[in-house]
Every structure is written in structure tokens, then in C-alpha cells.
Enzyme design. Structure first.
Site, PDB file in Angstrom:
ATOM      1  CB  CYS A   2     -26.669  -3.493  -2.631  1.00  0.00           C
ATOM      2  SG  CYS A   2     -25.220  -3.429  -1.610  1.00  0.00           S
ATOM      3  NE  ARG A  28     -28.777  -3.348  -8.106  1.00  0.00           N
ATOM      4  CZ  ARG A  28     -28.530  -2.218  -8.747  1.00  0.00           C
ATOM      5  NH1 ARG A  28     -28.667  -2.178 -10.055  1.00  0.00           N
ATOM      6  NH2 ARG A  28     -28.177  -1.137  -8.105  1.00  0.00           N
ATOM      7  CD1 TRP A  76     -20.018  -4.081  -4.714  1.00  0.00           C
ATOM      8  CD2 TRP A  76     -19.812  -6.257  -5.177  1.00  0.00           C
ATOM      9  NE1 TRP A  76     -18.815  -4.263  -5.329  1.00  0.00           N
ATOM     10  CE2 TRP A  76     -18.655  -5.584  -5.628  1.00  0.00           C
ATOM     11  CE3 TRP A  76     -19.908  -7.635  -5.358  1.00  0.00           C
ATOM     12  CZ2 TRP A  76     -17.602  -6.247  -6.252  1.00  0.00           C
ATOM     13  CZ3 TRP A  76     -18.849  -8.289  -5.980  1.00  0.00           C
ATOM     14  CH2 TRP A  76     -17.721  -7.601  -6.420  1.00  0.00           C
ATOM     15  CG  ASN A 102     -28.107   0.005  -4.107  1.00  0.00           C
ATOM     16  OD1 ASN A 102     -28.590   0.284  -5.186  1.00  0.00           O
ATOM     17  ND2 ASN A 102     -26.817  -0.084  -3.932  1.00  0.00           N
ATOM     18  N   GLY A 103     -26.466   1.762  -1.581  1.00  0.00           N
ATOM     19  CA  GLY A 103     -25.840   3.081  -1.711  1.00  0.00           C
ATOM     20  C   GLY A 103     -24.795   3.273  -0.635  1.00  0.00           C
ATOM     21  CD  GLU A 496      -8.733  -0.556 -21.118  1.00  0.00           C
ATOM     22  OE1 GLU A 496      -7.703  -1.238 -20.997  1.00  0.00           O
ATOM     23  OE2 GLU A 496      -9.849  -0.981 -20.775  1.00  0.00           O
ATOM     24  CE  LYS A 500     -11.945  -3.551 -22.280  1.00  0.00           C
ATOM     25  NZ  LYS A 500     -11.079  -3.211 -21.205  1.00  0.00           N
ATOM     26  CD  GLU A 503     -10.929  -7.342 -22.934  1.00  0.00           C
ATOM     27  OE1 GLU A 503     -10.991  -6.201 -22.493  1.00  0.00           O
ATOM     28  OE2 GLU A 503     -10.694  -8.330 -22.220  1.00  0.00           O
ATOM     29  CG  HIS A 519      10.973   5.231 -33.732  1.00  0.00           C
ATOM     30  ND1 HIS A 519      12.180   5.730 -34.171  1.00  0.00           N
ATOM     31  CD2 HIS A 519      10.424   6.210 -32.966  1.00  0.00           C
ATOM     32  CE1 HIS A 519      12.362   6.945 -33.681  1.00  0.00           C
ATOM     33  NE2 HIS A 519      11.307   7.261 -32.944  1.00  0.00           N
ATOM     34  CE  LYS A 617     -15.006  -8.581 -14.502  1.00  0.00           C
ATOM     35  NZ  LYS A 617     -14.563  -7.540 -15.464  1.00  0.00           N
TER      36      LYS A 617
HETATM   37  C1  F6R Z   1      -9.584  -6.410 -19.741  1.00  0.00           C
HETATM   38  C2  F6R Z   1      -9.640  -7.141 -18.503  1.00  0.00           C
HETATM   39  C3  F6R Z   1      -8.377  -7.715 -17.952  1.00  0.00           C
HETATM   40  C4  F6R Z   1      -8.243  -7.347 -16.467  1.00  0.00           C
HETATM   41  C5  F6R Z   1      -7.004  -8.015 -15.851  1.00  0.00           C
HETATM   42  C6  F6R Z   1      -6.808  -7.598 -14.412  1.00  0.00           C
HETATM   43  O1  F6R Z   1     -10.833  -5.930 -20.107  1.00  0.00           O
HETATM   44  O2  F6R Z   1     -10.669  -7.288 -17.910  1.00  0.00           O
HETATM   45  O3  F6R Z   1      -7.281  -7.267 -18.663  1.00  0.00           O
HETATM   46  O4  F6R Z   1      -8.153  -5.959 -16.376  1.00  0.00           O
HETATM   47  O5  F6R Z   1      -7.147  -9.400 -15.916  1.00  0.00           O
HETATM   48  O6  F6R Z   1      -7.902  -7.939 -13.634  1.00  0.00           O
HETATM   49  P1  F6R Z   1      -8.075  -7.356 -12.180  1.00  0.00           P
HETATM   50  O7  F6R Z   1      -8.316  -5.879 -12.313  1.00  0.00           O
HETATM   51  O8  F6R Z   1      -9.246  -8.063 -11.599  1.00  0.00           O
HETATM   52  O9  F6R Z   1      -6.804  -7.612 -11.444  1.00  0.00           O
END
Ligand code: F6R
Length: 622
Positions: A2, A28, A76, A102-103, A496, A500, A503, A519, A617
Site C-alpha cells: 500500500c 506499492r 495492496w 499502510n501496514g 535459486e 537468479k 535470468e 557424477h 512476471k
Molecule cells: C524467478 C521467477 C519465476 C517465478 C515462477 C513462478 O525469479 O520469478 O521463476 O518464480 O514463474 O511464479 P509464481 O510464484 O508467481 O507462481
């Protein structure tokens, strides 16, 4: 998360300042929004479900004369679905006192029970604040027997202070009252709040972006501080009403920088928001009430928890890595668990036990593969628990139980703060399940909860490594191939870390279980190849040390993520030291230098960090 904005003054049209501020703060949260202004002794209030542009449309053409002050909010959702009724501002019973917040008010249910005779119009935790102010105003007026009727400002201030003292949780609040026009009261605890100082006008907002167009002179409000604003004055107080002096600062940010809180990219900003996201996700769920309890928001009964035969996690990408850590966690705490990539779930002739609880993790709550897996499990007769960051998303409507992470909207495509807040949710679940199922004694449960509650502070400490990671990324900037390895609960951290880097920097990075090196993958190690090893204290540290030596013997350059104890046990070329915590909590801290490493490497490569090529996203196609 928010965003809130406030304006007091007559130099500009209040509605223009407030709407512009909301637009700047839409990053936000943007599921609903609203504005309230006091003009001609009337409260004007307008709210919409949707974005600020819809609110703008709704009030366009309306004329407001003599506006004295106004507050606005972009939401949000955390408590109550996105809707007009749940959108802020919220008002007291008479519609005279207006609040934006907000909170999260942790004790709102308890407070609401004490507010007999008040009419609540929303499902939010926020509404309780404005009714409490109303209650306190009435009490003080009664006590005063009208003596202060000419001077309602001090009474309003006192009522506000009395209200703040009752609130538990996090807040940035702004409040206005029809009977005390020309002023705004505000306060902060754990949620951001800044004040903009103008000439004959003053501003407030969740961050500088909310008013940067009008002033660059800023007061940064600290926790438990209360602010009085009218058009000519800004004054600060503590919760006892004692005046505080604050330094006025000047920021040199442009609008774009301000929107990102001074960070160059949303990704870096979100990496630095992880302390907040972790803490907010724990808030109200792990409480020191004699014993530690799980806030029972999900309506998941103890008897059901006892009956589940096991847990089956399904998720994609980063959420899958969090789920993988969840599997280790549940197993260590005495409950069978398995994890599947959601996109593989439908391709397998999977026999999931009907009595298993299927836990679907998704930041967006809209990932098509995860929803598909959830539907398959549902058809199979399983109960579904969703862990998500997005209220009202598809996953929340289809799951039987929902547990929200509270890290605010994640804008950068690369997921960072969602990951650590998903871990926070998993720790809460693992703690409560194993306690309820009798796998964890109360003393152990308390120890676990205490350490869990101290982790947010350690996240903050871990972030202090940022400058060093930036230098390190510089050293490797000519490298094209990277290996990330880890064992046990840190294996998903290696996955992970590699994800990161790939990507956002488009480099070749592989995550491997350290024991698998011999292996096959060890063949790719050549002189100077960076191998990032998660080597913090664990029951496997001697084995990890062996893997490091094998790597060094083949010319690999070892970058080890260590804590103060494990550092002495291993030989590496570079050390990324994070604070020490019990083994099961280390993934939360270990991932931080890896997120930063990916970020700074991508900065060197000049990629589009917040919107990397070929990615989206929210992946709503299979
Ligand atoms: C990596 C990334 C993607 C998401 C994946 C799942 O940084 O953002 O691998 O983690 O697409 O997305 P959600 O969590 O929205 O289901």
C-alpha cells in the site's frame, strides 16, 4: 504493501497533488484506491476497485472549493478482498473522521470486539483504527464537558495518541477530521512514512515519490513517531506527546529514482525489502502468548492437521525452490513431504495419497502450471493449501486454505522478496504442524519460534555484504559459466542462486547438489571457473569441504558462502560471510549474497534487470 499520500495547503489543487502522488506510489499496490478531502465543512470521499486512472475518471469534472486537507491511498490487499468497500480511506460511524493506513494491525479482532455499538463497513483491519479514534474523541469530549469545543485540535491529537498506544503491528497512518480542518495527523511504526516540507503547504507519503514533484525537502519519520501537519507547520512527537526535533533533509532524486526509493532498479529495492517481507509474513502468526501459537487465519482445524498423511508441494521457478526447502524442513520436523515442479505434475502418472495436503506456492497466484497442478490434485480428492502473495488471485479462489505472504507487490521479474517471505510462511507451517502433530515438544517449539522471530534482524545484517558483492561481481565480469553447489537444505539455495544469475544476466549458470559433482558436472570445471559453494554450518559441512577441495584441485575458483563457524573449516578463494543461525534457517540468509551477486553481475552486463528478455512476471500460459 500500500501507498499513502496526504496534502495540506492551498497552493495547489489538493486533488491534483493527491492523484499524482497515488500514481507515483502505484508500484506499492494497485488493486483499489481512494481519496478523501475536507472542503466547505464537508468530507468528500471517493473510492474505486482498480487503478488510480479509474479514480481519476470518477472524480474528473467535479469542482472542489476551499479544500483544506486531503489524504489518499492505493491498496495492496492484506485483510479483505480488493473491493470498493475495502478500499481506503475508511471512516468512523458518522463519516467525519477519515483514515488511510499502510501496514497490518495485528490485534484488530481483539480491538473490534471492544468497540461495541460501532458499525463496521469493511472487512479490513484498518477500519478499527478510525472507530477507535472516534471512541477516544467521544470519551475526551465527555470528560471535557464541552470546555475544549473551541479547541478541538488538541483533543483530536490526544485521541489519536490514545489510539496509537492500543495498536499492535505495523502502520503508517494519516487521519483527518471534519471538525479540525486544515490539519493532518500521522504516525509510523514499521511502515514507511516521509513528510515533504513546502512553503505554505505540506505533504506526506509512503515515500518521497509521492510528492517529489512539489518539494525535495524531506523529514524521514522514525518508528513510534507522531506528526502534526498544517499548511505552515510540521511538528513531531513521541507516543507520550513529547515534542521531538527532526532534521530536514534535501533529496536530489528525480521522479524515476524516487519511485524506486532511490534504488536504480526495483530488483535491488526488493532485495533490500526482505527484512520487511519476512517480518510481515510472520506477524500475528507466531505469538509469544504463554506458548507460541499459529494464528488460525486459515480455518485449518487441529484435527485435520493431525489427519494429513503427508505434504505434497507443487510450484514453479523460484517458488519451487522455496517448496524444495519446505520439503527438507517438514521432513526434519518429522512429517513426510514431497515436492514437484507444477509443470511436471500433469505429465506424471502420479499417485498422490488422497489424504496428503497439497501445498501450492505461487507469488502471483496466477501461474497456469501451478493452477493446473492444483486442479489435478483437487480432482484426486486432495485438500489444497495455497501460499501466495496476491489476494483474490485465481489460486486463492480454488484452494481450500490460503496463507498469504505479506511482502507487498513484487515488480521486478526476478523474484527475491517473495522467496524469503514464502520461506517465512513455510517455517510457520512446519512449526505449527509438527507441534500440533506432537512431533515437537513445547520447549523445542518455543526455541524454534524464538529463533524464527530473530531472523528478520539477521536478514538486515546479511544485506551489509552488498558493497563487497558488487566488487566481487566486478572481478568475475569476464566469466561466462558459473556453477552453484550446495547440500541438503542448501541444495535448493544453489538452484535459486543459479536461476537468479541466468535470468537477469543471461549467463550460463548451473545449480547442482554438491554430491553430484563427481557424477558428471566436475568435468566442466576449467581453470578460473567460478564455483559458488553454499558452505555454512551444517551436519554436512565436512562433505562440502571435500567438494570444495575437489573443485580447487581442478582449477575452479571457489566463492564460499560461510558463517563465522564454518569459515574456519574450509579453504576458499573468496568468502561471502553471512550471520550464523541454526541450519534449517540458513537458506533465508544464504540466498541474499547470491541475489546480490546476480544483480551486480547483470549491472556489469548492462541487461534489462527489472524486465529481462523473454520473461514475464506472471506466466499465465502452460
Ligand atoms: C524467478 C521467477 C519465476 C517465478 C515462477 C513462478 O525469479 O520469478 O521463476 O518464480 O514463474 O511464479 P509464481 O510464484 O508467481 O507462481
Amino acid at each position: 504493501m500500500c501507498g499513502i499520500v496526504g496534502y495540506v495547503g492551498d497552493k495547489h489543487k489538493a486533488q491534483d497533488v493527491l492523484l499524482k502522488g497515488l500514481k507515483m506510489l502505484e508500484y506499492r499496490g494497485y488493486d483499489s484506491c481512494g481519496v478523501a478531502m475536507i472542503a466547505d465543512d464537508e468530507v468528500f470521499l471517493e473510492r474505486v476497485e482498480g487503478r488510480v486512472s479509474a479514480l481519476e475518471k470518477k472524480i474528473s469534472g467535479k469542482k472542489f472549493n476551499n479544500i483544506l486537507n486531503g489524504i489518499a491511498h492505493t491498496r495492496w490487499a492484506t485483510h479483505g478482498l480488493p473491493s470498493e468497500a475495502n478500499a481506503h480511506p475508511h471512516t468512523d460511524c458518522d463519516g467525519d473522521i477519515v483514515v488511510v493506513h499502510n501496514g497490518i494491525i495485528e490485534n484488530y479482532i481483539e480491538l473490534k470486539e471492544g468497540l461495541k455499538g460501532h458499525t463496521f463497513k469493511s472487512e479490513t483491519d484498518t477500519e478499527v483504527i478510525v472507530h477507535l479514534i472516534e471512541e477516544n474523541v467521544k470519551k475526551l469530549m465527555k470528560k471535557d464537558m464541552g470546555k475544549r469545543s473551541e479547541m478541538l485540535e488538541p483533543l483530536f491529537f490526544e485521541a489519536f495518541l490514545n489510539t496509537l498506544r492500543k495498536l499492535k503491528g505495523s502502520f503508517a497512518i494519516a487521519v483527518i477530521w471534519k471538525k479540525a480542518p486544515g490539519m493532518i495527523l500521522a504516525a509510523r511504526r514499521f511502515s514507511p512514512l516521509v513528510i515533504g516540507k513546502g512553503e505554505g503547504e505540506n505533504f506526506l507519503a509512503s515515500d518521497v515519490a509521492g510528492f517529489i514533484e512539489w518539494t525535495k525537502n524531506v523529514y524521514f519519520v522514525d518508528d513510534n513517531e507522531v506528526v502534526f501537519l498544517d499548511k505552515n507547520n510540521v511538528a513531531f512527537f513521541n507516543l507520550d506527546g513529547k515534542k521531538i526535533n527532526k532534521e530536514l533533509k534535501t533529496v536530489n532524486w528525480d521522479i524515476k529514482m524516487a519511485e524506486k526509493g532511490g534504488y536504480k532498479h526495483f530488483m535491488l529495492k526488493e532485495i533490500f525489502e526482505q527484512e520487511m517481507g519476512f517480518e510481515n509474513t510472520l506477524m500475528g502468526r507466531v505469538l509469544p502468548v504463554g506458548k507460541y501459537i499459529l494464528g488460525n487465519e486459515m480455518n485449518l482445524k487441529e484435527d485435520d492437521i493431525k489427519k494429513f498423511s503427508m505434504i505434497n508441494f507443487v510450484a514453479c521457478g523460484t517458488a519451487y525452490h522455496a517448496a524444495y526447502i519446505g520439503r527438507y524442513l517438514f521432513e526434519r520436523m518429522g512429517m513426510r513431504a514431497d515436492v514437484d515442479l507444477a509443470s511436471e505434475f500433469s505429465s506424471r502418472s502420479l499417485v498422490v495419497d488422497k489424504n496428503s495436503l497439497v501445498v501450492a506456492i505461487s507469488q502471483s497466484g496466477e501461474t497456469a502450471d501451478t493452477i493446473d497442478a492444483l486442479r489435478i490434485a483437487k480432482k484426486n480428492g486432495n485438500k489444497i493449501l495455497a501460499i501466495t502473495n496476491t489476494l483474490g488471485s485465481t489460486i486463492t479462489r480454488e484452494a481450500d486454505y490460503v496463507m498469504y505472504t505479506h511482502c507487498g507487490p513484487e515488480i521486478a521479474v526476478a523474484s527475491t522478496k517473495a522467496f524469503t517471505s514464502q520461506l517465512a510462511a513455510l517455517y510457520v507451517l512446519a512449526l505449527s504442524f509438527s507441534y500440533i502433530r506432537g512431533n515437537l515438544l513445547i520447549t523445542k517449539a518455543r526455541e524454534f519460534a524464538e529463533e524464527l522471530l530473530s531472523l528478520a534482524k539477521l536478514i538486515k545484517e546479511s544485506l551489509e555484504i552488498n558493497d563487497y558483492v558488487e566488487e566481487l561481481a566486478d572481478k568475475f565480469s569476464a566469466q561466462d559459466d558459473y556453477l552453484f553447489i550446495g547440500r541438503g537444505i542448501n541444495y535448493p539455495v544453489a538452484l535459486e542462486g543459479a536461476l537468479k544469475l541466468k535470468e537477469i544476466s543471461y549467463l550460463h549458470a548451473e545449480g547442482y547438489a554438491a554430491g553430484e559433482m563427481k557424477h558428471g558436472p566436475i568435468a566442466i570445471i576449467t581453470n578460473g571457473m567460478p564455483v559458488i559453494v553454499i558452505a555454512t554450518s551444517s551436519s554436512d559441512i565436512d562433505l562440502v569441504r571435500g567438494n570444495i577441495e575437489e573443485t580447487r584441485a581442478r582449477g575452479g575458483v571457489v566463492v564460499a558462502v560461510v558463517d563465522k563457524n564454518s569459515k574456519q573449516k574450509i579453504r576458499a578463494d573468496y568468502y561471502l560471510e553471512v550471520p550464523y543461525a541454526s541450519e534449517c534457517f540458513m537458506p533465508v540468509l544464504n540466498i541474499i549474497p547470491l541475489q546480490l551477486f546476480a544483480y551486480w553481475t547483470a549491472v556489469r552486463r548492462g541487461t534489462d534487470i527489472d524486465k529481462p528478455r523473454n520473461l514475464a512476471k506472471s506466466v499465465t500460459v502452460k
